[in-house]
Scaffold this motif. Structure first.
Motif, PDB file in Angstrom:
ATOM      1  N   ASN A  79     -66.147 -13.546  40.240  1.00 58.15           N
ATOM      2  CA  ASN A  79     -65.205 -14.646  40.059  1.00 58.15           C
ATOM      3  C   ASN A  79     -65.881 -16.012  40.025  1.00 58.15           C
ATOM      4  O   ASN A  79     -65.509 -16.878  39.252  1.00 58.15           O
ATOM      5  CB  ASN A  79     -64.149 -14.632  41.172  1.00 58.15           C
ATOM      6  CG  ASN A  79     -63.261 -13.408  41.094  1.00 58.15           C
ATOM      7  OD1 ASN A  79     -63.020 -12.893  40.013  1.00 58.15           O
ATOM      8  ND2 ASN A  79     -62.791 -12.929  42.237  1.00 58.15           N
ATOM      9  N   ARG A  80     -66.856 -16.193  40.904  1.00 55.78           N
ATOM     10  CA  ARG A  80     -67.469 -17.521  41.022  1.00 55.78           C
ATOM     11  C   ARG A  80     -68.985 -17.380  40.960  1.00 55.78           C
ATOM     12  O   ARG A  80     -69.613 -16.856  41.867  1.00 55.78           O
ATOM     13  CB  ARG A  80     -67.045 -18.179  42.328  1.00 55.78           C
ATOM     14  CG  ARG A  80     -65.533 -18.293  42.493  1.00 55.78           C
ATOM     15  CD  ARG A  80     -65.143 -18.988  43.773  1.00 55.78           C
ATOM     16  NE  ARG A  80     -65.481 -20.415  43.739  1.00 55.78           N
ATOM     17  CZ  ARG A  80     -65.236 -21.245  44.750  1.00 55.78           C
ATOM     18  NH1 ARG A  80     -64.701 -20.790  45.870  1.00 55.78           N
ATOM     19  NH2 ARG A  80     -65.551 -22.525  44.648  1.00 55.78           N
ATOM     20  N   VAL A  81     -69.563 -17.845  39.868  1.00 58.23           N
ATOM     21  CA  VAL A  81     -71.019 -17.797  39.693  1.00 58.23           C
ATOM     22  C   VAL A  81     -71.613 -19.068  40.288  1.00 58.23           C
ATOM     23  O   VAL A  81     -71.242 -20.175  39.893  1.00 58.23           O
ATOM     24  CB  VAL A  81     -71.399 -17.678  38.211  1.00 58.23           C
ATOM     25  CG1 VAL A  81     -72.917 -17.683  38.050  1.00 58.23           C
ATOM     26  CG2 VAL A  81     -70.802 -16.419  37.606  1.00 58.23           C
ATOM     27  N   PRO A  82     -72.516 -18.951  41.257  1.00 52.84           N
ATOM     28  CA  PRO A  82     -73.073 -20.162  41.892  1.00 52.84           C
ATOM     29  C   PRO A  82     -73.962 -20.934  40.937  1.00 52.84           C
ATOM     30  O   PRO A  82     -74.725 -20.346  40.174  1.00 52.84           O
ATOM     31  CB  PRO A  82     -73.886 -19.589  43.062  1.00 52.84           C
ATOM     32  CG  PRO A  82     -74.219 -18.199  42.661  1.00 52.84           C
ATOM     33  CD  PRO A  82     -73.069 -17.709  41.824  1.00 52.84           C
ATOM     34  N   GLY A 140     -79.775 -19.869  39.225  1.00 56.31           N
ATOM     35  CA  GLY A 140     -81.088 -19.928  38.579  1.00 56.31           C
ATOM     36  C   GLY A 140     -82.204 -20.063  39.593  1.00 56.31           C
ATOM     37  O   GLY A 140     -83.227 -19.370  39.508  1.00 56.31           O
ATOM     38  N   LEU A 141     -82.004 -20.940  40.587  1.00 56.20           N
ATOM     39  CA  LEU A 141     -83.018 -21.128  41.625  1.00 56.20           C
ATOM     40  C   LEU A 141     -83.132 -19.883  42.503  1.00 56.20           C
ATOM     41  O   LEU A 141     -84.243 -19.445  42.825  1.00 56.20           O
ATOM     42  CB  LEU A 141     -82.665 -22.348  42.477  1.00 56.20           C
ATOM     43  CG  LEU A 141     -83.632 -22.669  43.627  1.00 56.20           C
ATOM     44  CD1 LEU A 141     -85.042 -22.902  43.105  1.00 56.20           C
ATOM     45  CD2 LEU A 141     -83.136 -23.903  44.396  1.00 56.20           C
ATOM     46  N   ILE A 142     -81.994 -19.312  42.896  1.00 53.59           N
ATOM     47  CA  ILE A 142     -82.017 -18.106  43.729  1.00 53.59           C
ATOM     48  C   ILE A 142     -82.748 -16.974  43.015  1.00 53.59           C
ATOM     49  O   ILE A 142     -83.600 -16.289  43.591  1.00 53.59           O
ATOM     50  CB  ILE A 142     -80.577 -17.684  44.095  1.00 53.59           C
ATOM     51  CG1 ILE A 142     -79.972 -18.665  45.098  1.00 53.59           C
ATOM     52  CG2 ILE A 142     -80.548 -16.265  44.667  1.00 53.59           C
ATOM     53  CD1 ILE A 142     -78.500 -18.457  45.359  1.00 53.59           C
ATOM     54  N   ALA A 143     -82.433 -16.762  41.737  1.00 54.29           N
ATOM     55  CA  ALA A 143     -83.068 -15.688  40.971  1.00 54.29           C
ATOM     56  C   ALA A 143     -84.568 -15.926  40.820  1.00 54.29           C
ATOM     57  O   ALA A 143     -85.376 -14.993  40.944  1.00 54.29           O
ATOM     58  CB  ALA A 143     -82.410 -15.569  39.596  1.00 54.29           C
ATOM     59  N   ALA A 171     -71.918 -15.122  46.929  1.00 47.81           N
ATOM     60  CA  ALA A 171     -72.897 -14.136  47.401  1.00 47.81           C
ATOM     61  C   ALA A 171     -72.771 -12.848  46.607  1.00 47.81           C
ATOM     62  O   ALA A 171     -73.774 -12.237  46.207  1.00 47.81           O
ATOM     63  CB  ALA A 171     -72.695 -13.868  48.892  1.00 47.81           C
ATOM     64  N   SER A 172     -71.530 -12.409  46.355  1.00 56.14           N
ATOM     65  CA  SER A 172     -71.296 -11.209  45.552  1.00 56.14           C
ATOM     66  C   SER A 172     -71.852 -11.374  44.144  1.00 56.14           C
ATOM     67  O   SER A 172     -72.506 -10.475  43.604  1.00 56.14           O
ATOM     68  CB  SER A 172     -69.785 -10.918  45.500  1.00 56.14           C
ATOM     69  OG  SER A 172     -69.528  -9.781  44.715  1.00 56.14           O
ATOM     70  N   LEU A 226     -75.811 -10.399  39.693  1.00 57.03           N
ATOM     71  CA  LEU A 226     -76.615 -10.993  38.625  1.00 57.03           C
ATOM     72  C   LEU A 226     -78.116 -10.841  38.861  1.00 57.03           C
ATOM     73  O   LEU A 226     -78.869 -10.613  37.910  1.00 57.03           O
ATOM     74  CB  LEU A 226     -76.242 -12.464  38.453  1.00 57.03           C
ATOM     75  CG  LEU A 226     -74.793 -12.673  37.956  1.00 57.03           C
ATOM     76  CD1 LEU A 226     -74.422 -14.147  37.961  1.00 57.03           C
ATOM     77  CD2 LEU A 226     -74.612 -12.091  36.561  1.00 57.03           C
ATOM     78  N   THR A 227     -78.571 -10.944  40.110  1.00 56.10           N
ATOM     79  CA  THR A 227     -80.004 -10.699  40.354  1.00 56.10           C
ATOM     80  C   THR A 227     -80.351  -9.231  40.116  1.00 56.10           C
ATOM     81  O   THR A 227     -81.469  -8.923  39.676  1.00 56.10           O
ATOM     82  CB  THR A 227     -80.423 -11.103  41.780  1.00 56.10           C
ATOM     83  OG1 THR A 227     -79.596 -10.431  42.741  1.00 56.10           O
ATOM     84  CG2 THR A 227     -80.335 -12.601  41.979  1.00 56.10           C
TER      85      THR A 227
END
Length: 320
Positions: A222-225, A229-232, A287-288, A293-294
């Motif tokens: 539902n909500r893409v942070p 990009g930085l987390i990945a 978080a989900s 995505l990662t």
């Protein structure tokens, strides 16, 4: 390249099968409960015990190896946490979940299966050591940082006891401790018990990967942070690179031990990050999304890493 594709295809194929079956059958996420119980409390503990119990005890006390891998993970957490706190102006609880999303890899479900597939049974010992000590760190960091943020209302004594219980009673850690003790005593279980443990151990990786695919399919995106990009980049690129450099610097480890640690560092965000976010009601949907995505991106990054390892592009020692 064909060998690497043949290596990762069955692995990610199991995750995809779980994802596809969950989309087709539309069972609720709660229906996965007993399989998760089997994986966490029976199959993976049996795998860890079987392989550790057969390992010479002197190989289970590589403290420089443990330090190097855990330190690398901690640095990634601190980096993401610090950036998040600076941007969000002191939102410690949210920054903690973001830090875990960048540092806490899926070393429980994905780690053993992929490492054993890539490097053989010798990878089981470093995988078990990394799993135990990194989880000790994560289990301690989450409640401590939430307490600092004011999101954890328990008294300090209760909080410390809760952390100790989570560490001491985790089935993977219990199985690892028993396996180390069995290795010290050079104990071998009777043949019928040994056969049962073998059956359970063989079921661990397929069941864990299938269950992971189901879990990814049934959690809504539902909500893409905007930090994705930085987390990945931190989780899938910088974390394994830092682990590789640190372990090459702190000691002379076997090729399989070094690359097992690097591979575990390259894994996507752990599903436990969602569990922790849900527990504290912080950054839950994002978080989900980070996990999903990662995991998708890791198909490419993990394949590339294994290709570099298998073809010798990545030397087994950066500082020979």
């Amino acid at each position: 390249m064909t060998d690497v594709i043949g290596l990762v295809l069955p692995f990610f194929g199991l995750i995809f099968l779980g994802f596809a079956v969950a989309r087709i059958t539309r069972q609720p996420l709660e229906a996965l409960g007993w399989m998760n119980t089997f994986i966490i409390y029976v199959a993976l503990p049996a795998l860890f015990f079987q392989l550790l119990a057969k390992t010479p005890i002197e190989r289970l006390t590589e403290w420089s190896y443990i330090f190097g891998s855990v330190f690398s993970t901690f640095v990634i957490f601190v980096l993401m946490f610090s950036i998040s706190v600076a941007v969000a102006r002191g939102a410690i609880a949210e920054a903690t979940i973001k830090g875990l999303a960048a540092a806490y890899g899926n070393i429980g479900y994905m780690g053993p299966g992929l490492a054993l597939l890539a490097f053989g049974e010798e990878a089981a010992v470093p995988v078990a050591l990394i799993f135990c000590f990194e989880n000790i760190m994560h289990f301690a960091i989450a409640p401590m940082m939430m307490a600092l943020s004011g999101g954890e209302k328990a008294p300090p004594g209760v909080l410390v006891l809760s952390v100790v219980k989570k560490i001491a009673l985790h089935p993977f850690i219990i199985a690892t401790a028993i396996g180390v003790f069995a290795a010290y005593l050079e104990f071998r279980p009777p043949m019928p018990v040994e056969r049962l443990l073998d059956y359970l151990a063989r079921a661990a990786a397929p069941c864990a990967l299938f269950a992971m695919g189901v879990t990814l399919a049934l959690r809504p995106l539902n909500r893409v942070p905007h930090e994705l990009g930085l987390i990945a980049a931190l989780k899938l690129v910088l974390h394994p690179l830092l682990c590789y450099v640190v372990l090459s610097w702190v000691g002379k480890f076997s090729e399989i031990w070094l690359f097992s640690a690097v591979l575990l560092a390259a894994l996507p965000t752990a599903t436990n990050v969602f569990v922790i976010a849900q527990q504290y009601g912080v950054w839950v949907q994002r978080a989900s999304a980070s996990i999903l995505l990662t995991t998708v991106l890791s198909v490419g990054t993990v394949t590339a890493l294994l290709y570099m390892i298998k073809t010798g592009i990545l030397p087994p020692d950066l500082f020979p």
